[in-house]
Design a protein around this motif. Structure first.
Motif, PDB file in Angstrom:
ATOM      1  N   GLN A 303      22.403  32.103  36.357  1.00 25.90           N
ATOM      2  CA  GLN A 303      22.621  30.655  36.433  1.00 25.90           C
ATOM      3  C   GLN A 303      24.051  30.291  36.013  1.00 25.90           C
ATOM      4  O   GLN A 303      24.345  29.122  35.749  1.00 25.90           O
ATOM      5  CB  GLN A 303      21.614  29.917  35.553  1.00 25.90           C
ATOM      6  CG  GLN A 303      20.186  30.052  36.055  1.00 25.90           C
ATOM      7  CD  GLN A 303      19.177  29.487  35.077  1.00 25.90           C
ATOM      8  OE1 GLN A 303      19.528  28.811  34.118  1.00 25.90           O
ATOM      9  NE2 GLN A 303      17.910  29.770  35.319  1.00 25.90           N
ATOM     10  N   SER A 304      24.920  31.281  35.962  1.00 28.90           N
ATOM     11  CA  SER A 304      26.296  31.016  35.541  1.00 28.90           C
ATOM     12  C   SER A 304      26.956  30.019  36.485  1.00 28.90           C
ATOM     13  O   SER A 304      26.824  30.113  37.708  1.00 28.90           O
ATOM     14  CB  SER A 304      27.091  32.322  35.537  1.00 28.90           C
ATOM     15  OG  SER A 304      28.407  32.059  35.128  1.00 28.90           O
ATOM     16  N   GLY A 305      27.662  29.060  35.895  1.00 29.69           N
ATOM     17  CA  GLY A 305      28.354  28.062  36.695  1.00 29.69           C
ATOM     18  C   GLY A 305      27.495  26.882  37.085  1.00 29.69           C
ATOM     19  O   GLY A 305      27.969  25.933  37.716  1.00 29.69           O
ATOM     20  N   ASP A 384      34.598  27.850  29.637  1.00 33.79           N
ATOM     21  CA  ASP A 384      33.472  28.766  29.738  1.00 33.79           C
ATOM     22  C   ASP A 384      32.952  28.774  31.173  1.00 33.79           C
ATOM     23  O   ASP A 384      32.437  27.760  31.655  1.00 33.79           O
ATOM     24  CB  ASP A 384      32.356  28.331  28.781  1.00 33.79           C
ATOM     25  CG  ASP A 384      31.262  29.377  28.683  1.00 33.79           C
ATOM     26  OD1 ASP A 384      31.079  30.131  29.662  1.00 33.79           O
ATOM     27  OD2 ASP A 384      30.600  29.435  27.636  1.00 33.79           O
ATOM     28  N   PRO A 385      33.109  29.917  31.879  1.00 36.11           N
ATOM     29  CA  PRO A 385      32.669  29.949  33.282  1.00 36.11           C
ATOM     30  C   PRO A 385      31.172  29.670  33.435  1.00 36.11           C
ATOM     31  O   PRO A 385      30.744  29.138  34.463  1.00 36.11           O
ATOM     32  CB  PRO A 385      33.016  31.371  33.732  1.00 36.11           C
ATOM     33  CG  PRO A 385      33.307  32.138  32.506  1.00 36.11           C
ATOM     34  CD  PRO A 385      33.710  31.176  31.447  1.00 36.11           C
ATOM     35  N   PHE A 386      30.384  30.018  32.430  1.00 35.29           N
ATOM     36  CA  PHE A 386      28.941  29.766  32.555  1.00 35.29           C
ATOM     37  C   PHE A 386      28.674  28.269  32.651  1.00 35.29           C
ATOM     38  O   PHE A 386      27.833  27.817  33.427  1.00 35.29           O
ATOM     39  CB  PHE A 386      28.189  30.363  31.361  1.00 35.29           C
ATOM     40  CG  PHE A 386      26.698  30.336  31.540  1.00 35.29           C
ATOM     41  CD1 PHE A 386      26.035  31.430  32.078  1.00 35.29           C
ATOM     42  CD2 PHE A 386      25.957  29.210  31.207  1.00 35.29           C
ATOM     43  CE1 PHE A 386      24.666  31.403  32.277  1.00 35.29           C
ATOM     44  CE2 PHE A 386      24.585  29.178  31.402  1.00 35.29           C
ATOM     45  CZ  PHE A 386      23.937  30.278  31.940  1.00 35.29           C
ATOM     46  N   PHE A 387      29.389  27.491  31.844  1.00 34.17           N
ATOM     47  CA  PHE A 387      29.199  26.042  31.858  1.00 34.17           C
ATOM     48  C   PHE A 387      30.216  25.388  32.799  1.00 34.17           C
ATOM     49  O   PHE A 387      30.975  24.495  32.421  1.00 34.17           O
ATOM     50  CB  PHE A 387      29.287  25.478  30.443  1.00 34.17           C
ATOM     51  CG  PHE A 387      28.101  25.861  29.604  1.00 34.17           C
ATOM     52  CD1 PHE A 387      26.903  25.171  29.715  1.00 34.17           C
ATOM     53  CD2 PHE A 387      28.150  26.932  28.727  1.00 34.17           C
ATOM     54  CE1 PHE A 387      25.795  25.534  28.966  1.00 34.17           C
ATOM     55  CE2 PHE A 387      27.044  27.302  27.983  1.00 34.17           C
ATOM     56  CZ  PHE A 387      25.865  26.609  28.101  1.00 34.17           C
ATOM     57  N   SER A 388      30.250  25.852  34.027  1.00 28.81           N
ATOM     58  CA  SER A 388      31.048  25.266  35.111  1.00 28.81           C
ATOM     59  C   SER A 388      32.514  25.108  34.727  1.00 28.81           C
ATOM     60  O   SER A 388      33.149  24.106  35.050  1.00 28.81           O
ATOM     61  CB  SER A 388      30.478  23.906  35.524  1.00 28.81           C
ATOM     62  OG  SER A 388      29.091  23.971  35.642  1.00 28.81           O
TER      63      SER A 388
END
Lengths: 449, 289
Positions: A303-305, A384-388
């Motif tokens: 679910q990254s991004g 943070d790439p996970f949080f867009s």
């Protein structure tokens, strides 16, 4: 013959039981010991070398009791590297065990083999400070409490005296799936500073697109903590008395829970497994929790991004805000510990005065603290790439100073217990006022001397 | 004479050691707990206050709720469980049954599992997305999943089912060993006199097992009154206080809430008194017949 077979089988069963007994013990007990020795060897290593380099420094060992070696332990380790004159020995226990052990050791009045420092969660702190007068070292002369978020200062003080060293924050956020809310016709701007009514409206729209809003557990009212604090109020008033019946914010919390309870857009989860599973499995679009939930969300790498964070929804009562807190804990130096003064000095120079430390914590461990001078350290600039690709830590940290300070008092657990006891009635349709009155009576029974 | 004396001395010296440790680690703490139960206050700020804690208990609605829950578990679970284990023991005592050793072991196995792990297992089986719900939905018995551990009555039922699952085999062993002490000739004689299987069960087996029934019921009652692990792990006492037991309440009072050690000790003594009363009553009832 048959009896022999039976006895053999029973003997095997017995032996198996001994082993299964051992293995559960291994899981529960040995692990902390392992990490303890790990921590000990890790801290021992510099200790054996240090005296050669600086013979003046006495090798003092500060023993700390706490939980979560990867979070609390890692923070201490980082601080240890910045501080000369003491090494740290972090003894890891499960959270409940640690909190219980502090109770038993302080209640028994034993003075030997006390740890020098313990970590206590903020909601429980007042209870410890009240129960064991003189057990904790007053820190007003050692650290400057104005350097810390005001809500945190009130959590670690008792009778006007500051005892704890404020540590991590549980600044609350509304974490949401950008893809799901877009399907429901919402943009990132729409998600900023929602009210709870708008948030529930979002749930209905998400349902139409086949998604659920969030998880819901009728037997867990920890979300009340976020809602109440966002409105600057609590279960108890400043005198520690129950604040149930005339608490409009609390009534609104209950009303929101009733709406969840009768709705079809929440995912019922009865425990943490169900809760985390719903988030990581993509079943829910939103989760409202303290900032520590970020690591749970990030467990689903696929679910990254897709995730972002917005301020929590606002209640409609007077004084309501979009900023709140859930959880967090602080360090306490035991006055009777062997190295109380060294430990106090350690905290003054690290957690109470080193922006460098906090930079390391954010950078390496995503640990956000409540030390205000550190709210602009460089590590917050990291995207943070996970949080867009948002600067999630910076966003969360920017809210800390705005969190309304509330007096949690000593009796939060009792209040939650009393309210939970009447929640089934309320959700079943019983009158809220009379139920709250009943909860208040039960609360008064529990807190009496 | 001299030899007898020496044996007595040896015997007493062996017992002495055990008795000494039991005294130090069991009886003295019990007496200390009683004095603690006379004190009131939070944490270390304790003062003597007579029977205030015992008076408080009578007014404490949570206390009566947890006593009610615990007794409800006992009243429902113990008879079902003991009857089941008695029936199983009689069935598995039949010498004509092939592979009965394996059956006995299988039925005994649940009670060697760790209390925490089997509670977590049951929690998973009965969770909203768990095995039971999936099965019921698959066979079209229900439309929507039942939140077993979130519903007051279902949660109690799940705990009782879990307890029965785990402890039936344990008590079966007691009955099995007792059954093997009943002379086979008694049954043969009864058979010759024209007694059928049901009558030999009710007229021979049950009366001869009476002391064991008494023993097992006291043991089961004791363990149910101290019920803690299962409830904490399965439901954590919820929803509300619907499944909370006395032991969990004592734990809450000592460690979860701002500690009231005195009151917690008083509640522990209440359990002690309840067990005492029930034991005397039970003994009286069983003797009468």
């Amino acid at each position: 013959m048959k009896r022999k077979v039976l006895s053999l089988l029973l003997a095997t069963a017995l032996v198996a039981s001994v082993f299964s007994g051992c293995s559960t013990k291994n899981n529960g007990v040995n692990k902390p010991v392992d990490s303890k020795t790990e921590a000990a060897t890790a801290t021992d290593a510099p200790k054996t070398e240090e005296p050669k380099d600086s013979p003046a420094a006495e090798p003092v060992e500060i023993t700390v009791w706490g939980w979560d070696v990867n979070f609390n332990g890692a923070a201490l380790q980082a601080a240890d590297e910045l501080y000369e004159g003491a090494t740290l020995n972090f003894v890891e226990m499960a959270k409940a065990d640690a909190l219980q052990k502090i109770h038993t050791v302080l209640a028994s009045g034993v003075k030997e083999d006390l740890p020098d420092v313990v970590i206590i969660s903020d909601l429980a702190a007042q209870g410890y400070l009240m129960s064991y007068p003189g057990a904790f070292k007053a820190m007003d002369d050692v650290i400057n409490y104005d350097d810390f978020a005001s809500y945190k200062k009130s959590a670690v003080s008792y009778d006007g005296v500051g005892y704890g060293v404020p540590f991590d924050t549980g600044v609350a956020g509304l974490f949401y799936r950008t893809d799901y809310i877009q399907e429901a016709g919402y943009t990132d701007e729409d998600m900023q500073d929602l009210t709870w009514a708008e948030y529930i409206e979002l749930g209905k729209k998400l349902k139409e697109k086949g998604h659920l809003l969030q998880t819901y557990n009728p037997n867990d009212i920890s979300e009340f903590q976020i809602m109440l604090q966002s409105a600057g109020t609590w279960y108890t008033d400043d005198a520690g008395k129950a604040n149930f019946v005339n608490n409009t914010a609390l009534k609104e919390c209950i009303d929101i829970f009733k709406q969840f309870n009768s709705s079809d857009f929440v995912k019922v989860a009865s425990d943490w497994t169900g809760f985390a599973g719903a988030i990581n499995g993509g079943e829910v679009a939103c989760v409202i929790r303290g900032s520590w939930i970020a690591s749970t969300i990030k467990a689903a790498a696929d679910q990254s991004g897709l995730w972002k964070v917005a301020p929590v929804p606002k209640l409609s009562v007077n004084g309501a805000t979009n900023k709140s807190n859930q959880g967090g804990s602080s360090w306490y130096v035991l006055a009777e510990g062997k190295n109380a003064d060294v430990a106090a000095d350690f905290f003054a120079k690290t957690f109470g005065g080193s922006t460098e430390l906090y930079n390391t914590l954010v950078e390496q461990k995503n640990i956000m603290a409540t030390y205000l001078p550190a709210s602009t350290v460089a590590a917050y600039e990291k995207e943070d790439p996970f949080f867009s690709n948002t600067k999630i830590n910076q966003i969360l940290a920017s809210w800390i100073a705005e969190i309304p300070a509330v007096n949690n008092g000593a009796y939060s657990a009792e209040a939650q217990g009393a309210l939970l006891a009447v929640m089934p009635d309320i959700l079943g349709g019983k009158d809220i006022d009379s139920s709250l009155k009943q909860a208040e009576e039960q609360f008064n029974q529990t807190v009496q001397e | 004479m001299n030899k007898k004396k020496r044996i007595t001395i040896v015997a007493w010296s062996m017992i002495f050691l055990a008795a000494f440790f039991i005294l130090i680690f069991s009886y003295i703490p019990m007496i200390q707990a009683f004095f603690l139960s006379l004190k009131t206050g939070k944490g270390a700020n304790l003062t003597f206050n007579g029977l205030a804690n015992y008076e408080r208990m009578f007014r404490d609605s949570t206390f009566w709720t947890v006593v009610g829950n615990t007794l409800l578990y006992a009243v429902i679970q113990i008879p079902i469980m003991l009857l089941l284990s008695l029936i199983l023991a009689v069935l598995l005592n039949d010498p004509r049954l092939k592979g009965r050793g394996i059956y006995r072991t299988c039925i005994f196995l649940p009670c060697v599992t760790s209390m925490v792990s089997y509670s977590i297992l049951f929690k998973n089986i009965f969770s909203v997305d768990g095995f039971v719900n999936n099965m019921l939905i698959k066979f079209n018995l229900i439309d929507a999943p039942i939140a077993f551990v979130l519903d007051a009555s279902w949660a109690k039922a799940v705990i009782i089912i879990a307890l029965i699952w785990r402890y039936t085999g344990y008590y079966m062993i007691f009955y099995l060993s007792a059954l093997q002490n009943i002379e086979g000739s008694i049954y043969e004689a009864a058979q010759i006199d024209g007694c059928n299987a049901f009558h030999s069960f009710t007229k021979i087996t049950v009366p001869l097992l009476k002391p064991i029934v008494f023993l097992t019921s006291i043991m089961a009652l004791n363990s149910t009154l101290q019920l803690f692990d299962e409830v904490v792990n399965l439901t954590n006492g919820g929803p509300g206080n619907a499944t909370r037991t006395i032991s969990e309440y004592i734990y809450d009072l000592s460690f979860n809430f701002v500690p009231s050690y005195g009151y917690a000790a008083a509640v522990s003594y209440a359990v002690f008194i309840i067990v005492g009363i029930i034991t005397v009553v039970q003994k009286g009832v069983l003797k009468e017949k």
